[in-house]
Design a protein around this motif. Structure first.
Motif, mmCIF file in Angstrom:
data_model
loop_
_atom_site.group_PDB
_atom_site.id
_atom_site.type_symbol
_atom_site.label_atom_id
_atom_site.label_comp_id
_atom_site.label_asym_id
_atom_site.label_seq_id
_atom_site.Cartn_x
_atom_site.Cartn_y
_atom_site.Cartn_z
ATOM 1 N N VAL A 77 0.834 -1.197 0.000
ATOM 2 C CA VAL A 77 0.000 0.000 0.000
ATOM 3 C C VAL A 77 0.871 1.249 0.000
ATOM 4 N N ALA A 78 0.272 2.360 -0.390
ATOM 5 C CA ALA A 78 0.859 3.678 -0.177
ATOM 6 C C ALA A 78 0.119 4.295 1.001
ATOM 7 N N VAL A 79 0.857 4.683 2.023
ATOM 8 C CA VAL A 79 0.248 5.308 3.196
ATOM 9 C C VAL A 79 0.302 6.818 3.019
ATOM 10 N N SER A 80 -0.868 7.451 2.972
ATOM 11 C CA SER A 80 -0.963 8.908 2.887
ATOM 12 C C SER A 80 -1.425 9.430 4.237
ATOM 13 N N ALA A 81 -0.702 10.407 4.778
ATOM 14 C CA ALA A 81 -1.014 10.893 6.121
ATOM 15 C C ALA A 81 -1.082 12.414 6.144
ATOM 16 N N PHE A 82 -1.986 12.922 6.985
ATOM 17 C CA PHE A 82 -2.158 14.354 7.187
ATOM 18 C C PHE A 82 -2.178 14.676 8.674
ATOM 19 N N SER A 83 -1.556 15.779 9.045
ATOM 20 C CA SER A 83 -1.697 16.264 10.415
ATOM 21 C C SER A 83 -3.115 16.760 10.648
ATOM 22 N N ASP A 84 -3.647 17.502 9.671
ATOM 23 C CA ASP A 84 -5.019 18.004 9.729
ATOM 24 C C ASP A 84 -5.627 17.942 8.335
ATOM 25 N N PRO A 116 -17.597 20.665 6.843
ATOM 26 C CA PRO A 116 -16.878 19.520 6.284
ATOM 27 C C PRO A 116 -16.512 18.490 7.347
ATOM 28 N N VAL A 117 -16.104 17.319 6.898
ATOM 29 C CA VAL A 117 -15.492 16.324 7.783
ATOM 30 C C VAL A 117 -14.130 16.863 8.214
ATOM 31 N N VAL A 118 -13.790 16.699 9.484
ATOM 32 C CA VAL A 118 -12.517 17.187 10.012
ATOM 33 C C VAL A 118 -11.763 16.022 10.649
ATOM 34 N N ALA A 119 -10.482 15.868 10.281
ATOM 35 C CA ALA A 119 -9.665 14.773 10.816
ATOM 36 C C ALA A 119 -8.309 15.283 11.267
ATOM 37 N N LYS A 120 -7.759 14.640 12.286
ATOM 38 C CA LYS A 120 -6.413 14.940 12.772
ATOM 39 C C LYS A 120 -5.604 13.646 12.823
ATOM 40 N N ASN A 121 -4.330 13.754 12.460
ATOM 41 C CA ASN A 121 -3.444 12.588 12.417
ATOM 42 C C ASN A 121 -4.109 11.442 11.658
ATOM 43 N N LEU A 122 -4.419 11.727 10.411
ATOM 44 C CA LEU A 122 -5.150 10.810 9.550
ATOM 45 C C LEU A 122 -4.181 9.998 8.690
ATOM 46 N N SER A 148 9.363 15.581 8.127
ATOM 47 C CA SER A 148 9.126 16.514 9.228
ATOM 48 C C SER A 148 7.880 17.372 9.040
ATOM 49 N N LYS A 149 7.251 17.318 7.868
ATOM 50 C CA LYS A 149 6.115 18.186 7.583
ATOM 51 C C LYS A 149 4.777 17.589 8.059
ATOM 52 N N GLY A 150 4.674 16.286 8.115
ATOM 53 C CA GLY A 150 3.427 15.630 8.485
ATOM 54 C C GLY A 150 3.512 14.931 9.817
ATOM 55 N N PRO A 151 2.599 13.986 10.085
ATOM 56 C CA PRO A 151 2.580 13.286 11.368
ATOM 57 C C PRO A 151 3.625 12.183 11.498
ATOM 58 N N GLY A 152 4.420 11.948 10.444
ATOM 59 C CA GLY A 152 5.440 10.911 10.505
ATOM 60 C C GLY A 152 4.892 9.529 10.210
ATOM 61 N N MET A 153 5.756 8.534 10.261
ATOM 62 C CA MET A 153 5.338 7.162 9.992
ATOM 63 C C MET A 153 4.432 6.658 11.116
ATOM 64 N N LYS A 154 3.419 5.884 10.740
ATOM 65 C CA LYS A 154 2.486 5.346 11.725
ATOM 66 C C LYS A 154 3.152 4.244 12.545
ATOM 67 N N LYS A 155 2.980 4.305 13.845
ATOM 68 C CA LYS A 155 3.536 3.283 14.719
ATOM 69 C C LYS A 155 2.963 1.915 14.364
ATOM 70 N N GLY A 156 3.833 0.931 14.197
ATOM 71 C CA GLY A 156 3.394 -0.409 13.874
ATOM 72 C C GLY A 156 3.370 -0.722 12.389
ATOM 73 N N THR A 183 -7.980 2.757 7.264
ATOM 74 C CA THR A 183 -7.826 4.149 7.690
ATOM 75 C C THR A 183 -7.746 4.181 9.213
ATOM 76 N N THR A 184 -6.838 5.009 9.738
ATOM 77 C CA THR A 184 -6.822 5.283 11.168
ATOM 78 C C THR A 184 -6.704 6.788 11.357
ATOM 79 N N ALA A 185 -7.157 7.276 12.499
ATOM 80 C CA ALA A 185 -7.070 8.703 12.793
ATOM 81 C C ALA A 185 -7.097 8.925 14.289
ATOM 82 N N GLY A 186 -6.452 10.017 14.727
ATOM 83 C CA GLY A 186 -6.529 10.382 16.134
ATOM 84 C C GLY A 186 -7.938 10.826 16.472
#
Length: 205
Positions: A77-84, A116-122, A148-156, A183-186
């Motif tokens: 997979v390609a993991v795409s992540a956003f801080s917000d 809109p839908v709002v997500a953090k650490n997505l 350093s721009k996003g939430p970093g690699m997901k743990k696990g 999908t996971t999110a904070g």
């Protein structure tokens, strides 16, 4: 493509390798909204489809990884992540084959109104995506473990910290259509959430 020196890069209809995206599975939508899910889990043997009119995200990173299904099969997979992220008119659907009864569709929609839908650490584990995308201050070829721009690699995540990744300060996507595995999110605030279960195939696209 705009000059990198100007701090912007744009691709049209660019698929999974270079485009971030967003998803929320119908079965875990409520748990995600409460931040109740763990960061790592075995994925099901089924993909789901997601579409959205527009996604505005800050703190973006994308890298390659491998998801493990319950039976041990591994899926790249390609993991795409956003801080917000703010997502307009989100739709997600999955078709579940039921013995004797036939196909059953679950469709989730949210963010179709003024809020809109709002997500953090997505984090979105996907393998196909089409969209129009604009990135601001993008770095391509960064080591996954050095972003350093996003939430970093997901743990696990099963991913190499030294492998290829990209990151950007901001990303805007329109006309998003994708298939994803997880999908996971904070936190995941789904405004105007609706979910419908119906017989047959009733997908987002």
């Amino acid at each position: 493509m705009e000059s990198l020196a100007r701090g912007g890069t744009r691709w049209k209809r660019f698929a999974v390798v270079m485009v971030p995206s967003v998803a929320a599975t119908a079965a875990i939508g409520v748990a995600l909204s409460q931040g109740a899910l763990a960061a790592s889990f075995s994925v099901s043997g089924q993909q789901f489809k997601v579409s959205t009119d527009r996604l505005d995200g800050t703190g973006f990173v994308q890298y390659g990884a491998v998801d493990a299904q319950k039976d041990g099969k591994q899926v790249p997979v390609a993991v795409s992540a956003f801080s917000d992220a703010k997502i307009k008119n989100l739709c997600q659907s999955v078709v579940v084959p039921v013995p004797v009864f036939g196909d059953v569709s679950m469709k989730l929609t949210a963010g179709g109104g003024a809020t809109p839908v709002v997500a953090k650490n997505l984090y979105i584990d996907l393998d196909q995506l089409n969209a129009d995308a604009t990135f601001k201050n993008i770095n391509i070829g960064v080591a996954a473990g050095s972003t350093s721009k996003g939430p970093g690699m997901k743990k696990g995540d099963k991913a190499d910290p030294g492998s290829f990744a990209q990151e950007a300060d901001k990303a805007t996507l329109t006309g998003v259509k994708q298939t994803a595995w997880a999908t996971t999110a904070g936190t995941f605030k789904l405004s105007g959430l609706q979910m419908k279960v119906s017989k047959g195939k009733n997908e987002c696209y």
